[in-house]
Enzyme design. Structure first.
Site, PDB file in Angstrom:
ATOM      1  N   ASP A  27       8.549  11.571 -38.703  1.00  0.00           N
ATOM      2  CA  ASP A  27       8.493  11.173 -37.404  1.00  0.00           C
ATOM      3  C   ASP A  27       8.717  12.617 -36.487  1.00  0.00           C
ATOM      4  O   ASP A  27       9.457  13.374 -36.980  1.00  0.00           O
ATOM      5  CB  ASP A  27       9.706  10.219 -36.747  1.00  0.00           C
ATOM      6  CG  ASP A  27       9.301   9.489 -35.594  1.00  0.00           C
ATOM      7  OD1 ASP A  27       8.160   9.663 -35.005  1.00  0.00           O
ATOM      8  OD2 ASP A  27      10.093   9.018 -35.241  1.00  0.00           O
ATOM      9  N   ASN A  29       6.362  14.455 -34.518  1.00  0.00           N
ATOM     10  CA  ASN A  29       5.283  15.370 -34.210  1.00  0.00           C
ATOM     11  C   ASN A  29       4.883  15.561 -32.720  1.00  0.00           C
ATOM     12  O   ASN A  29       4.775  16.716 -32.258  1.00  0.00           O
ATOM     13  CB  ASN A  29       3.844  14.981 -34.944  1.00  0.00           C
ATOM     14  CG  ASN A  29       4.119  14.976 -36.428  1.00  0.00           C
ATOM     15  OD1 ASN A  29       5.129  15.231 -36.995  1.00  0.00           O
ATOM     16  ND2 ASN A  29       2.897  14.328 -37.008  1.00  0.00           N
ATOM     17  N   TRP A  32       7.787  17.653 -31.103  1.00  0.00           N
ATOM     18  CA  TRP A  32       7.509  19.149 -31.408  1.00  0.00           C
ATOM     19  C   TRP A  32       6.537  19.483 -30.666  1.00  0.00           C
ATOM     20  O   TRP A  32       6.932  20.862 -30.042  1.00  0.00           O
ATOM     21  CB  TRP A  32       7.064  18.968 -32.894  1.00  0.00           C
ATOM     22  CG  TRP A  32       6.992  20.289 -33.500  1.00  0.00           C
ATOM     23  CD1 TRP A  32       7.997  21.083 -34.228  1.00  0.00           C
ATOM     24  CD2 TRP A  32       5.969  21.359 -33.481  1.00  0.00           C
ATOM     25  NE1 TRP A  32       7.562  22.286 -34.581  1.00  0.00           N
ATOM     26  CE2 TRP A  32       6.188  22.498 -34.381  1.00  0.00           C
ATOM     27  CE3 TRP A  32       4.698  20.948 -33.114  1.00  0.00           C
ATOM     28  CZ2 TRP A  32       5.496  23.469 -34.294  1.00  0.00           C
ATOM     29  CZ3 TRP A  32       3.707  22.251 -33.234  1.00  0.00           C
ATOM     30  CH2 TRP A  32       4.324  23.388 -33.686  1.00  0.00           C
ATOM     31  N   HIS A  44       0.668  16.965 -34.668  1.00  0.00           N
ATOM     32  CA  HIS A  44       0.151  16.131 -36.020  1.00  0.00           C
ATOM     33  C   HIS A  44      -0.255  17.600 -36.927  1.00  0.00           C
ATOM     34  O   HIS A  44      -0.043  17.391 -38.002  1.00  0.00           O
ATOM     35  CB  HIS A  44      -0.834  15.377 -35.687  1.00  0.00           C
ATOM     36  CG  HIS A  44      -0.485  14.263 -34.747  1.00  0.00           C
ATOM     37  ND1 HIS A  44       0.756  13.493 -35.206  1.00  0.00           N
ATOM     38  CD2 HIS A  44      -0.707  13.552 -33.621  1.00  0.00           C
ATOM     39  CE1 HIS A  44       1.012  12.593 -34.205  1.00  0.00           C
ATOM     40  NE2 HIS A  44       0.100  12.389 -33.306  1.00  0.00           N
ATOM     41  N   GLU A  74       1.144  -0.535 -36.070  1.00  0.00           N
ATOM     42  CA  GLU A  74       1.559  -0.597 -34.884  1.00  0.00           C
ATOM     43  C   GLU A  74       0.921   0.786 -34.282  1.00  0.00           C
ATOM     44  O   GLU A  74       0.893   0.822 -32.706  1.00  0.00           O
ATOM     45  CB  GLU A  74       3.135  -0.424 -34.560  1.00  0.00           C
ATOM     46  CG  GLU A  74       3.665  -1.765 -35.025  1.00  0.00           C
ATOM     47  CD  GLU A  74       4.110  -2.292 -36.371  1.00  0.00           C
ATOM     48  OE1 GLU A  74       3.938  -1.100 -37.201  1.00  0.00           O
ATOM     49  OE2 GLU A  74       4.108  -3.345 -36.650  1.00  0.00           O
ATOM     50  N   ASN A  75       0.647   1.770 -34.868  1.00  0.00           N
ATOM     51  CA  ASN A  75       0.155   3.009 -34.424  1.00  0.00           C
ATOM     52  C   ASN A  75      -1.238   2.784 -33.736  1.00  0.00           C
ATOM     53  O   ASN A  75      -1.545   3.901 -32.958  1.00  0.00           O
ATOM     54  CB  ASN A  75       0.283   4.141 -35.504  1.00  0.00           C
ATOM     55  CG  ASN A  75       1.652   4.606 -35.834  1.00  0.00           C
ATOM     56  OD1 ASN A  75       1.915   5.010 -36.873  1.00  0.00           O
ATOM     57  ND2 ASN A  75       2.477   4.801 -34.685  1.00  0.00           N
ATOM     58  N   ARG A  78      -1.651   3.551 -30.250  1.00  0.00           N
ATOM     59  CA  ARG A  78      -1.821   4.841 -29.464  1.00  0.00           C
ATOM     60  C   ARG A  78      -3.291   5.110 -28.667  1.00  0.00           C
ATOM     61  O   ARG A  78      -4.139   4.475 -29.081  1.00  0.00           O
ATOM     62  CB  ARG A  78      -1.504   6.043 -30.672  1.00  0.00           C
ATOM     63  CG  ARG A  78      -0.105   5.794 -30.863  1.00  0.00           C
ATOM     64  CD  ARG A  78       0.444   6.929 -31.798  1.00  0.00           C
ATOM     65  NE  ARG A  78       1.847   6.604 -32.210  1.00  0.00           N
ATOM     66  CZ  ARG A  78       2.766   7.663 -32.481  1.00  0.00           C
ATOM     67  NH1 ARG A  78       2.104   8.701 -32.948  1.00  0.00           N
ATOM     68  NH2 ARG A  78       3.923   7.308 -32.853  1.00  0.00           N
ATOM     69  N   ARG A 202      16.009   3.673 -36.949  1.00  0.00           N
ATOM     70  CA  ARG A 202      15.308   2.726 -37.319  1.00  0.00           C
ATOM     71  C   ARG A 202      14.195   2.850 -38.426  1.00  0.00           C
ATOM     72  O   ARG A 202      13.928   3.798 -38.884  1.00  0.00           O
ATOM     73  CB  ARG A 202      14.679   1.940 -36.151  1.00  0.00           C
ATOM     74  CG  ARG A 202      13.734   2.962 -35.347  1.00  0.00           C
ATOM     75  CD  ARG A 202      13.058   2.219 -34.133  1.00  0.00           C
ATOM     76  NE  ARG A 202      12.000   3.415 -33.390  1.00  0.00           N
ATOM     77  CZ  ARG A 202      12.542   3.677 -32.211  1.00  0.00           C
ATOM     78  NH1 ARG A 202      13.778   3.642 -31.979  1.00  0.00           N
ATOM     79  NH2 ARG A 202      11.898   4.846 -31.683  1.00  0.00           N
ATOM     80  N   GLU A 215      19.314   4.439 -49.978  1.00  0.00           N
ATOM     81  CA  GLU A 215      20.305   5.500 -49.183  1.00  0.00           C
ATOM     82  C   GLU A 215      19.539   5.828 -48.036  1.00  0.00           C
ATOM     83  O   GLU A 215      18.483   6.295 -48.293  1.00  0.00           O
ATOM     84  CB  GLU A 215      20.930   6.564 -50.147  1.00  0.00           C
ATOM     85  CG  GLU A 215      22.097   6.013 -51.347  1.00  0.00           C
ATOM     86  CD  GLU A 215      23.029   5.369 -50.663  1.00  0.00           C
ATOM     87  OE1 GLU A 215      23.645   5.648 -49.743  1.00  0.00           O
ATOM     88  OE2 GLU A 215      23.477   4.244 -51.472  1.00  0.00           O
TER      89      GLU A 215
HETATM   90  C1  IPE Z   1       6.899   5.457 -37.710  1.00  0.00           C
HETATM   91  O1  IPE Z   1       6.918   6.331 -36.457  1.00  0.00           O
HETATM   92  C2  IPE Z   1       5.500   5.442 -38.297  1.00  0.00           C
HETATM   93  C3  IPE Z   1       5.180   6.848 -38.845  1.00  0.00           C
HETATM   94  C4  IPE Z   1       5.947   7.926 -39.121  1.00  0.00           C
HETATM   95  C5  IPE Z   1       3.907   6.860 -39.235  1.00  0.00           C
HETATM   96  P1  IPE Z   1       6.755   5.843 -35.100  1.00  0.00           P
HETATM   97  O2  IPE Z   1       6.882   6.858 -34.342  1.00  0.00           O
HETATM   98  O3  IPE Z   1       5.339   5.000 -35.089  1.00  0.00           O
HETATM   99  O4  IPE Z   1       7.848   4.668 -34.904  1.00  0.00           O
HETATM  100  P2  IPE Z   1       8.616   4.081 -33.562  1.00  0.00           P
HETATM  101  O5  IPE Z   1       7.587   3.633 -32.609  1.00  0.00           O
HETATM  102  O6  IPE Z   1       9.500   5.290 -33.001  1.00  0.00           O
HETATM  103  O7  IPE Z   1       9.251   3.123 -34.037  1.00  0.00           O
HETATM  104  C1  IPE Z   2       4.890  10.941 -36.507  1.00  0.00           C
HETATM  105  O1  IPE Z   2       5.168  11.437 -35.248  1.00  0.00           O
HETATM  106  C2  IPE Z   2       3.562  10.790 -36.755  1.00  0.00           C
HETATM  107  C3  IPE Z   2       3.059   9.419 -36.393  1.00  0.00           C
HETATM  108  C4  IPE Z   2       3.479   8.499 -36.359  1.00  0.00           C
HETATM  109  C5  IPE Z   2       1.693   9.118 -36.884  1.00  0.00           C
HETATM  110  P1  IPE Z   2       5.139  11.014 -33.847  1.00  0.00           P
HETATM  111  O2  IPE Z   2       3.635  11.096 -33.242  1.00  0.00           O
HETATM  112  O3  IPE Z   2       5.519   9.620 -33.724  1.00  0.00           O
HETATM  113  O4  IPE Z   2       5.940  11.693 -33.074  1.00  0.00           O
HETATM  114  P2  IPE Z   2       7.051  11.355 -31.926  1.00  0.00           P
HETATM  115  O5  IPE Z   2       7.998  10.363 -32.402  1.00  0.00           O
HETATM  116  O6  IPE Z   2       6.278  10.796 -30.731  1.00  0.00           O
HETATM  117  O7  IPE Z   2       7.943  12.728 -31.689  1.00  0.00           O
HETATM  118 MG    MG Z   3       7.412   8.753 -33.453  1.00  0.00          MG
END
Ligand code: IPE
Ligand code: IPE
Ligand code: MG
Length: 272
Positions: A27, A29, A32, A44, A74-75, A78, A202, A215
């Site tokens: 998580d 990206n 960053w 990414h 859930e992604n 986006r 989480r 763990e």
């Molecule tokens: C969890 O990250 C899913 C992946 C790393 C693929 P998310 O960024 O989607 O999770 P939430 O929304 O913070 O719970």
């Molecule tokens: C994790 O990084 C990658 C995926 C969930 C695909 P995020 O895209 O969730 O990055 P943040 O949480 O918005 O920083």
């Molecule tokens: Mg994220």
């Protein structure tokens, strides 16, 4: 190993207690990229190299299975352009890394509801899985369009369907084994260590059944910055943990002189 620090940390590890199965929620990206004033997709893109490093390091350390959370069901919420970029990066990763995966004897598998993915991505996945299936080293699972709840539901429905076919539906009773043996990870030990980058406390629907006794290790480091040194730190931390699985570790046994019954009676009296 990339640098002196990670080499030094690796020397502190007990080779007998390397986690057998490591799961990672990659998580951060987007954050960053934000911090650099760049679009999320740049984050990414920057997240691909740490995947390579982690796979290589875990394979070399003797980890049996590494499961990486790459895309949750859930992604799909986006923006379309971000999702398309993720598929492009996945195809790029699979194509570029295939020789390296084979060199490290890694067996690749993708876990998730793959029928929802674009055809080109599915083809690339099929190809990479096929090309690595004869390897005998570490198992690398990429969780894509994955949901822990959906996985459990699929397992339950599979057990019901099997019982219906066998004509034993009336007497069907589910047990842990019937669920475990119908999960994507049926042939793997449960994760010993679950790492999450970027500080969120989480599990975001990841391996809900399998992480019952994992763990947890959460680091504030954002995924694109997750280095071998960080991974070694997580392993060292893991080796300091006392895993009890609900039991006791008898370091300080209660002196036999204090009989259990007496103690119970005394507490009962004093709490009146
Ligand atoms: C969890 O990250 C899913 C992946 C790393 C693929 P998310 O960024 O989607 O999770 P939430 O929304 O913070 O719970
Ligand atoms: C994790 O990084 C990658 C995926 C969930 C695909 P995020 O895209 O969730 O990055 P943040 O949480 O918005 O920083
Ligand atoms: Mg994220």
């Amino acid at each position: 190993m990339d640098n002196l620090e990670s080499q030094e940390l690796a020397l502190l590890l007990d080779p007998e207690r390397i986690p057998r199965h490591v799961a990672i929620i990659m998580d951060g990206n987007g954050r960053w990229a934000n911090r650099r004033g760049l679009p999320r997709i740049a984050g990414h893109r920057a997240g691909v190299n740490p995947v390579r490093d982690c796979v290589e390091t875990c394979a070399q350390m003797g980890v049996e299975a590494l499961t990486l959370y790459a895309f949750s069901v859930e992604n799909w919420k986006r923006p379309r352009t971000e999702i398309d970029t993720l598929w492009r990066l996945l195809r790029f990763y699979l194509r570029r890394e295939l020789p390296e995966l084979n060199k490290n004897n890694v067996v690749l598998r993708v876990l998730g509801r793959l029928d929802a993915l674009p055809a080109k991505v599915r083809e690339e996945i099929d190809y990479a899985e096929e090309r690595t299936q004869r390897n005998r080293g570490m198992r690398l699972n990429l969780a894509i369009n994955y949901s822990g709840r959906a996985e459990i539901l699929d397992a339950v429905n599979a057990v019901i369907a099997q019982a219906r076919l066998a004509g034993t539906l009336d007497t069907l009773r589910l047990d842990e084994e019937s669920i475990s043996s119908n999960l994507y990870t049926s042939d793997l030990p449960d994760p010993d260590l679950l790492i999450r980058t970027s500080g969120e406390m989480r599990v975001s629907n990841f391996l809900l059944w399998q992480i019952a006794y994992a763990e947890l290790y959460v680091t504030d480091t954002l995924w694109p910055d997750f280095s071998r040194t960080e991974l070694m730190r997580a392993f060292l931390d893991f080796q300091k943990r006392e895993r009890r699985f609900g039991g006791l570790v008898m370091k300080d046994p209660v002196p036999a002189a204090i009989a259990e019954d007496e103690w119970i009676e005394e507490t009962a009296v004093s709490s009146k």
